[in-house]
Design a protein around this motif. Structure first.
Motif, mmCIF file in Angstrom:
data_model
loop_
_atom_site.group_PDB
_atom_site.id
_atom_site.type_symbol
_atom_site.label_atom_id
_atom_site.label_comp_id
_atom_site.label_asym_id
_atom_site.label_seq_id
_atom_site.Cartn_x
_atom_site.Cartn_y
_atom_site.Cartn_z
ATOM 1 N N ASP A 1 0.469 5.647 -7.964
ATOM 2 C CA ASP A 1 1.120 4.462 -7.389
ATOM 3 C C ASP A 1 1.665 4.828 -6.003
ATOM 4 O O ASP A 1 1.398 5.926 -5.491
ATOM 5 N N HIS A 2 2.435 3.944 -5.397
ATOM 6 C CA HIS A 2 2.859 4.190 -4.014
ATOM 7 C C HIS A 2 4.124 5.040 -3.919
ATOM 8 O O HIS A 2 4.679 5.208 -2.830
ATOM 9 N N TRP B 1 5.039 -4.955 -7.994
ATOM 10 C CA TRP B 1 4.580 -4.756 -6.618
ATOM 11 C C TRP B 1 5.403 -5.514 -5.588
ATOM 12 O O TRP B 1 6.052 -6.502 -5.883
ATOM 13 N N GLY C 1 -3.285 -0.738 0.245
ATOM 14 C CA GLY C 1 -2.041 -0.680 1.026
ATOM 15 C C GLY C 1 -0.914 -1.514 0.460
ATOM 16 O O GLY C 1 0.212 -1.433 0.956
ATOM 17 N N PRO D 1 2.017 -2.028 -1.720
ATOM 18 C CA PRO D 1 2.808 -1.069 -2.498
ATOM 19 C C PRO D 1 3.053 -1.569 -3.923
ATOM 20 O O PRO D 1 3.602 -2.656 -4.115
ATOM 21 N N ALA E 1 9.000 -1.573 1.263
ATOM 22 C CA ALA E 1 8.499 -1.090 -0.031
ATOM 23 C C ALA E 1 9.539 -0.260 -0.762
ATOM 24 O O ALA E 1 9.704 -0.364 -1.978
ATOM 25 N N TYR F 1 11.021 -0.422 -4.717
ATOM 26 C CA TYR F 1 11.083 0.719 -5.635
ATOM 27 C C TYR F 1 12.514 0.890 -6.164
ATOM 28 O O TYR F 1 12.741 1.031 -7.367
#
Ligand SMILES: [Zn+2]
Ligand SMILES: [Zn+2]
Length: 360
Positions: free
Chosen positions: A76-77, A90, A136, A138, A306, A310
């Motif tokens: 994942d990002h 996301w 791209g 996230p 992003a 998170y």
């Protein structure tokens, strides 16, 4: 075919079948489980926010399971290993990482952010049972056993509050905070103030249901817009925070009249985090001298990055069993009841409305 809530023309939403697309290299296809409804969806339905093509799938808050991963995707990002079947959450913005704002300012919004495409094209909009996440975009793995309701309950409001308060300098332990507005962004700001160790958290709104929820997630005091005059609200804030006034005021009301009151309520050497006025075009008068006399800072913010998604994801996961986050969801609809879902948002009873794809 996938099912989706599609805006076909101003004010008209239909549940339609739309194509499912293979993921591109670096992207993912997600089987969506929950999609939050946000005030921005209503702005879009009434074509108030910005230009976009029609017909278009609505929704930008989602949680789902990875159905297929594009070539080269195994993390994942945030670098966590990811596989088909894992749950992900996301950020609906794809930053280009190649513009002045992204690269030099390390800020947002990206000058070249990808926008939602028409309903018959690949789309990551979340009021559908499949979402196509482009390269791209996230996305982050949702920890096993996490409460999905708790994550979606504040929707994009939680990353918005996390991001806005971050750029306004954060909240230090023992500070005092006033939150204007107890909609999702105000409730999210209340939660952030709570976990940051704010000593007093005073929330202002005219909706009693929302003020009750604010207390459940950390507000120490609530003030009614309807029942108290601005003077009485100011006195109540000073009584709670002490003579120097609150350290931080968060504007999450989305109404122009909040701005002069926010400046007036702000304390000595205080900060004003303006998070809710992006859609409130217009002018309002206030006394700039107050900024000088109080050494007062005003900081606007939009488009969380992003990292804020998170942080918001993990904040919701970690707080799910400490405050009744999931109870902020007051209405739950299937995609076949799309029009009812959007109508519910404008009713005074709603705190959070979501689509639950398990409802047929
Ligand atoms: Zn939103
Ligand atoms: Zn950019």
């Amino acid at each position: 075919m996938a099912k989706a809530a599609v805006l076909v023309s101003e004010g008209v939403v239909e549940t339609r079948e739309v194509p499912i697309f293979e993921p591109e290299a670096g992207g993912a296809l997600v089987r969506i489980e929950l999609g939050g409804v946000c005030g921005t969806d209503l702005h879009m339905i009434h074509r108030l926010a910005y230009e976009y093509p029609l017909p278009i799938i609505l929704g930008h808050e989602g949680i789902g399971r990875i159905e297929k991963l594009g070539a080269g995707m195994d993390r994942d990002h945030a670098g966590e290993p990811i596989k088909v079947g894992d749950r992900v959450y996301w950020s609906p913005m794809v930053a280009c990482n190649q513009c002045y704002t992204c690269t030099i300012l390390e800020s947002s919004p990206c000058e070249k952010a990808a926008h939602f495409a028409e309903a018959d094209k690949p789309s990551w909009c979340s009021h559908a049972d499949y979402g196509w996440l482009p390269r791209g975009m996230p996305f982050f793995k949702v920890p096993e056993g996490a409460s999905l309701d708790a994550i979606i309950a504040l929707g994009c409001a939680l990353p918005t509050a996390v991001g806005s308060i971050d750029v306004a300098g954060g909240i230090k332990f023992g500070e005092t905070v006033v939150v204007q507005g107890a909609g999702p962004v105000g409730l999210a700001a209340t939660l952030v103030a709570n976990v940051s160790g704010a000593r007093r958290i005073i929330v202002i709104d005219n909706n009693k249901i929302r003020l009750e929820r604010a207390r459940l997630i950390g507000a120490t005091d609530t003030l009614s817009l309807e029942e108290l005059t601005p003077e009485e609200r100011k006195n109540a804030v000073m009584d709670a925070c002490g003579a120097s006034g609150p350290d931080l005021v968060v504007e999450a009301a989305g109404h122009l009249s909040a701005f002069p009151e926010g400046v007036a309520l702000g304390g000595q050497a205080g900060r004003y985090c303006v998070a809710g006025l992006w859609g409130a075009a217009g002018e309002v008068s206030f006394e700039p001298r107050q900024l000088v006399l109080k050494n007062f800072s005003v900081r606007g913010s939009m488009a969380p990055r992003a990292k804020h998604y998170y942080r918001a994801l993990h904040l919701a996961v970690d707080m799910a069993d400490k405050v009744p986050l999931a109870n902020l969801i007051t209405h739950r609809f299937g995609l076949n009841q799309a029009a009812d879902a959007y109508a519910a948002v404008t009713g005074g009873e709603a705190v959070k409305v979501i689509f639950d794809m398990s409802i047929s």
